[in-house]
Motif scaffolding. Sequence first.
Motif, PDB file in Angstrom:
ATOM      1  N   ALA A  60       0.826  -1.211   0.000  1.00 51.43           N
ATOM      2  CA  ALA A  60       0.000   0.000   0.000  1.00 51.43           C
ATOM      3  C   ALA A  60       0.857   1.256   0.000  1.00 51.43           C
ATOM      4  O   ALA A  60       1.911   1.309   0.628  1.00 51.43           O
ATOM      5  CB  ALA A  60      -0.915  -0.009   1.217  1.00 51.43           C
ATOM      6  N   ALA A  61       0.388   2.265  -0.720  1.00 53.01           N
ATOM      7  CA  ALA A  61       1.120   3.533  -0.772  1.00 53.01           C
ATOM      8  C   ALA A  61       1.030   4.279   0.557  1.00 53.01           C
ATOM      9  O   ALA A  61       1.950   5.000   0.933  1.00 53.01           O
ATOM     10  CB  ALA A  61       0.562   4.403  -1.889  1.00 53.01           C
ATOM     11  N   THR A  62      -0.089   4.099   1.267  1.00 48.73           N
ATOM     12  CA  THR A  62      -0.271   4.770   2.548  1.00 48.73           C
ATOM     13  C   THR A  62       0.464   4.007   3.641  1.00 48.73           C
ATOM     14  O   THR A  62       0.252   2.811   3.829  1.00 48.73           O
ATOM     15  CB  THR A  62      -1.763   4.860   2.898  1.00 48.73           C
ATOM     16  N   LYS A  63       1.325   4.702   4.346  1.00 47.86           N
ATOM     17  CA  LYS A  63       2.129   4.091   5.407  1.00 47.86           C
ATOM     18  C   LYS A  63       1.527   4.436   6.766  1.00 47.86           C
ATOM     19  O   LYS A  63       1.001   5.530   6.962  1.00 47.86           O
ATOM     20  CB  LYS A  63       3.574   4.587   5.348  1.00 47.86           C
ATOM     21  N   MET A  64       1.629   3.509   7.695  1.00 47.75           N
ATOM     22  CA  MET A  64       1.084   3.724   9.043  1.00 47.75           C
ATOM     23  C   MET A  64       2.147   3.441  10.095  1.00 47.75           C
ATOM     24  O   MET A  64       2.902   2.468   9.993  1.00 47.75           O
ATOM     25  CB  MET A  64      -0.138   2.835   9.290  1.00 47.75           C
ATOM     26  N   ILE A  65       2.192   4.298  11.103  1.00 44.20           N
ATOM     27  CA  ILE A  65       2.974   4.068  12.316  1.00 44.20           C
ATOM     28  C   ILE A  65       1.995   4.026  13.481  1.00 44.20           C
ATOM     29  O   ILE A  65       1.183   4.940  13.651  1.00 44.20           O
ATOM     30  CB  ILE A  65       4.012   5.185  12.560  1.00 44.20           C
ATOM     31  N   LEU A  66       2.054   2.963  14.262  1.00 47.00           N
ATOM     32  CA  LEU A  66       1.276   2.876  15.487  1.00 47.00           C
ATOM     33  C   LEU A  66       2.140   3.283  16.668  1.00 47.00           C
ATOM     34  O   LEU A  66       3.340   3.027  16.686  1.00 47.00           O
ATOM     35  CB  LEU A  66       0.765   1.444  15.704  1.00 47.00           C
ATOM     36  N   ASP A  67       1.519   3.895  17.655  1.00 46.74           N
ATOM     37  CA  ASP A  67       2.190   4.275  18.896  1.00 46.74           C
ATOM     38  C   ASP A  67       1.363   3.651  20.019  1.00 46.74           C
ATOM     39  O   ASP A  67       0.302   4.160  20.373  1.00 46.74           O
ATOM     40  CB  ASP A  67       2.233   5.807  19.007  1.00 46.74           C
ATOM     41  N   ASP A  74      -6.602  -3.753  24.113  1.00 46.02           N
ATOM     42  CA  ASP A  74      -7.179  -3.147  22.913  1.00 46.02           C
ATOM     43  C   ASP A  74      -6.098  -2.672  21.946  1.00 46.02           C
ATOM     44  O   ASP A  74      -6.330  -2.604  20.730  1.00 46.02           O
ATOM     45  CB  ASP A  74      -8.176  -2.041  23.242  1.00 46.02           C
ATOM     46  N   ASP A  75      -4.895  -2.385  22.445  1.00 43.13           N
ATOM     47  CA  ASP A  75      -3.768  -2.097  21.553  1.00 43.13           C
ATOM     48  C   ASP A  75      -3.432  -3.325  20.710  1.00 43.13           C
ATOM     49  O   ASP A  75      -3.094  -3.216  19.529  1.00 43.13           O
ATOM     50  CB  ASP A  75      -2.526  -1.703  22.359  1.00 43.13           C
ATOM     51  N   ALA A  76      -3.505  -4.508  21.335  1.00 48.70           N
ATOM     52  CA  ALA A  76      -3.237  -5.751  20.609  1.00 48.70           C
ATOM     53  C   ALA A  76      -4.229  -5.948  19.476  1.00 48.70           C
ATOM     54  O   ALA A  76      -3.874  -6.425  18.386  1.00 48.70           O
ATOM     55  CB  ALA A  76      -3.294  -6.942  21.572  1.00 48.70           C
ATOM     56  N   LEU A  77      -5.468  -5.552  19.704  1.00 47.04           N
ATOM     57  CA  LEU A  77      -6.484  -5.633  18.654  1.00 47.04           C
ATOM     58  C   LEU A  77      -6.201  -4.627  17.545  1.00 47.04           C
ATOM     59  O   LEU A  77      -6.347  -4.939  16.352  1.00 47.04           O
ATOM     60  CB  LEU A  77      -7.866  -5.382  19.243  1.00 47.04           C
ATOM     61  N   ALA A  78      -5.795  -3.429  17.932  1.00 49.41           N
ATOM     62  CA  ALA A  78      -5.452  -2.400  16.949  1.00 49.41           C
ATOM     63  C   ALA A  78      -4.282  -2.853  16.086  1.00 49.41           C
ATOM     64  O   ALA A  78      -4.253  -2.618  14.870  1.00 49.41           O
ATOM     65  CB  ALA A  78      -5.110  -1.086  17.661  1.00 49.41           C
ATOM     66  N   LEU A  79      -3.317  -3.498  16.697  1.00 52.55           N
ATOM     67  CA  LEU A  79      -2.157  -4.008  15.972  1.00 52.55           C
ATOM     68  C   LEU A  79      -2.580  -5.027  14.932  1.00 52.55           C
ATOM     69  O   LEU A  79      -2.145  -4.968  13.767  1.00 52.55           O
ATOM     70  CB  LEU A  79      -1.178  -4.635  16.965  1.00 52.55           C
ATOM     71  N   ALA A  80      -3.431  -5.946  15.319  1.00 51.74           N
ATOM     72  CA  ALA A  80      -3.900  -6.964  14.376  1.00 51.74           C
ATOM     73  C   ALA A  80      -4.654  -6.339  13.209  1.00 51.74           C
ATOM     74  O   ALA A  80      -4.482  -6.741  12.055  1.00 51.74           O
ATOM     75  CB  ALA A  80      -4.792  -7.975  15.107  1.00 51.74           C
ATOM     76  N   VAL A 126       6.143   0.271  14.789  1.00 54.57           N
ATOM     77  CA  VAL A 126       5.374   0.512  16.007  1.00 54.57           C
ATOM     78  C   VAL A 126       6.305   1.155  17.028  1.00 54.57           C
ATOM     79  O   VAL A 126       7.415   0.679  17.264  1.00 54.57           O
ATOM     80  CB  VAL A 126       4.799  -0.792  16.592  1.00 54.57           C
ATOM     81  N   ILE A 127       5.841   2.259  17.612  1.00 55.09           N
ATOM     82  CA  ILE A 127       6.569   2.917  18.694  1.00 55.09           C
ATOM     83  C   ILE A 127       5.901   2.510  20.004  1.00 55.09           C
ATOM     84  O   ILE A 127       4.686   2.626  20.148  1.00 55.09           O
ATOM     85  CB  ILE A 127       6.544   4.438  18.542  1.00 55.09           C
ATOM     86  N   ALA A 128       6.693   2.025  20.945  1.00 54.69           N
ATOM     87  CA  ALA A 128       6.149   1.639  22.244  1.00 54.69           C
ATOM     88  C   ALA A 128       6.102   2.845  23.173  1.00 54.69           C
ATOM     89  O   ALA A 128       6.944   3.742  23.103  1.00 54.69           O
ATOM     90  CB  ALA A 128       6.996   0.535  22.862  1.00 54.69           C
ATOM     91  N   SER A 129       5.105   2.842  24.053  1.00 52.97           N
ATOM     92  CA  SER A 129       4.945   3.904  25.029  1.00 52.97           C
ATOM     93  C   SER A 129       4.630   3.300  26.396  1.00 52.97           C
ATOM     94  O   SER A 129       4.165   2.160  26.497  1.00 52.97           O
ATOM     95  CB  SER A 129       3.812   4.836  24.617  1.00 52.97           C
ATOM     96  N   TYR A 130       4.862   4.056  27.438  1.00 51.25           N
ATOM     97  CA  TYR A 130       4.342   3.721  28.761  1.00 51.25           C
ATOM     98  C   TYR A 130       2.833   3.958  28.745  1.00 51.25           C
ATOM     99  O   TYR A 130       2.304   4.630  27.859  1.00 51.25           O
ATOM    100  CB  TYR A 130       5.010   4.607  29.828  1.00 51.25           C
ATOM    101  N   ALA A 164       6.821  -2.770  24.474  1.00 52.89           N
ATOM    102  CA  ALA A 164       7.596  -3.130  23.288  1.00 52.89           C
ATOM    103  C   ALA A 164       7.683  -4.637  23.129  1.00 52.89           C
ATOM    104  O   ALA A 164       7.494  -5.175  22.021  1.00 52.89           O
ATOM    105  CB  ALA A 164       8.996  -2.521  23.377  1.00 52.89           C
ATOM    106  N   GLN A 165       7.954  -5.353  24.229  1.00 49.19           N
ATOM    107  CA  GLN A 165       8.060  -6.810  24.139  1.00 49.19           C
ATOM    108  C   GLN A 165       6.714  -7.441  23.814  1.00 49.19           C
ATOM    109  O   GLN A 165       6.627  -8.390  23.025  1.00 49.19           O
ATOM    110  CB  GLN A 165       8.617  -7.387  25.444  1.00 49.19           C
ATOM    111  N   ASN A 166       5.638  -6.923  24.403  1.00 42.14           N
ATOM    112  CA  ASN A 166       4.301  -7.413  24.059  1.00 42.14           C
ATOM    113  C   ASN A 166       4.047  -7.282  22.565  1.00 42.14           C
ATOM    114  O   ASN A 166       3.502  -8.188  21.920  1.00 42.14           O
ATOM    115  CB  ASN A 166       3.234  -6.616  24.817  1.00 42.14           C
ATOM    116  N   THR A 167       4.428  -6.132  22.024  1.00 41.37           N
ATOM    117  CA  THR A 167       4.207  -5.882  20.594  1.00 41.37           C
ATOM    118  C   THR A 167       4.999  -6.859  19.739  1.00 41.37           C
ATOM    119  O   THR A 167       4.470  -7.433  18.778  1.00 41.37           O
ATOM    120  CB  THR A 167       4.590  -4.431  20.246  1.00 41.37           C
TER     121      THR A 167
END
Length: 319
Positions: free
Chosen positions: A2-9, A15-21, A34-38, A47-50
């Motif tokens: 895809a031409a459109t690129k996405m970065i998740l934070d 629910d983040d796990a669902l968003a990732l999928a 994917v950028i990990a956050s507190y 980060a490890q979960n991701t």
Amino acid sequence: MAATKMILDLDTGVDDALALALAICDPRVDLIGVIASYGNTLVETAAQNTLNLLQLLGATDVPVYLGASHSSTTDHFDVMPISQAIHGDQGVGNLLLTTATRKVETTNGIQFLVDMAHKYQDELIYVPTGPLTNMAKALEIDPEIAHLIGNTTLMGGALTVPGNVTPFTEANINQDPQAADKVFTTQENLTMVGLDVTLRTLLTKKDTQLWRELGTKAGTAYADLMDFYIEAYDRLDIDHRGAALHDPLAVAVAIDPSYVVTIPLNMRVTYDKDTHDYGRTIGDRQRLLDPTTTNVAVGVNAKRFVRDFMDFMISVLKA
């Protein structure tokens, strides 16, 4: 690709796990990192979960970067007990996921966001689903990214409904209101997907049973993950009808804004602890007559979104 690129934070909880999928399986976007956050957990755990979830979903080509470990006004972060009650001790419903072979990238996640903003510009979608500390720090490093990034769709805030931390403060905003204020008052092409709409998108165990019946490792894991979340919502009297799809809705809206009805409104976030006006997402009185840079989701086609979300999830979990 895809031409459109996405970065998740992500502050990778349930629910983040669902968003990732969802981001992995939607062919309209190319998840480039994917950028990990507190937030729901510690940044290193997020980060490890991701990484573990990416391996489970067969998407080991997606890099994971470390972002901020605490808010812009503190020097450390402790996970809130309510976050552990909702997301589990490690953020993923107390599941024991296989440890990924891929490691966290050495490049800082905030610098990665700045670099990708310059590389992809209008083709980049950025979706933060936790505190906005990483975005605020990126804006401090390079203010130009405020108008470079094509679309920033965040999960957070509450405009027309009460908050879930205080009567007007939502949890992600509450983690770092100062950073959130910088993002709301600076970043262009911003869409807020807050509790106004996410609380209307519920998933039940009837839905997760369909994932379980796929008979795959990923299907079982995600069913267990979401069932933990649904049970927490029930046990903590958050909602007895199901659990909200907060972060997946933000990803979906970033890709297809027609899921929601928005109003144009330049906004800010309050952070006055003395008056207890802290973490409120509200119209910015100083910019009400300026060109509008923010849209706020206030309505959602929940039936359509949940149906499409389930279709995407079944496609990625059955592999």
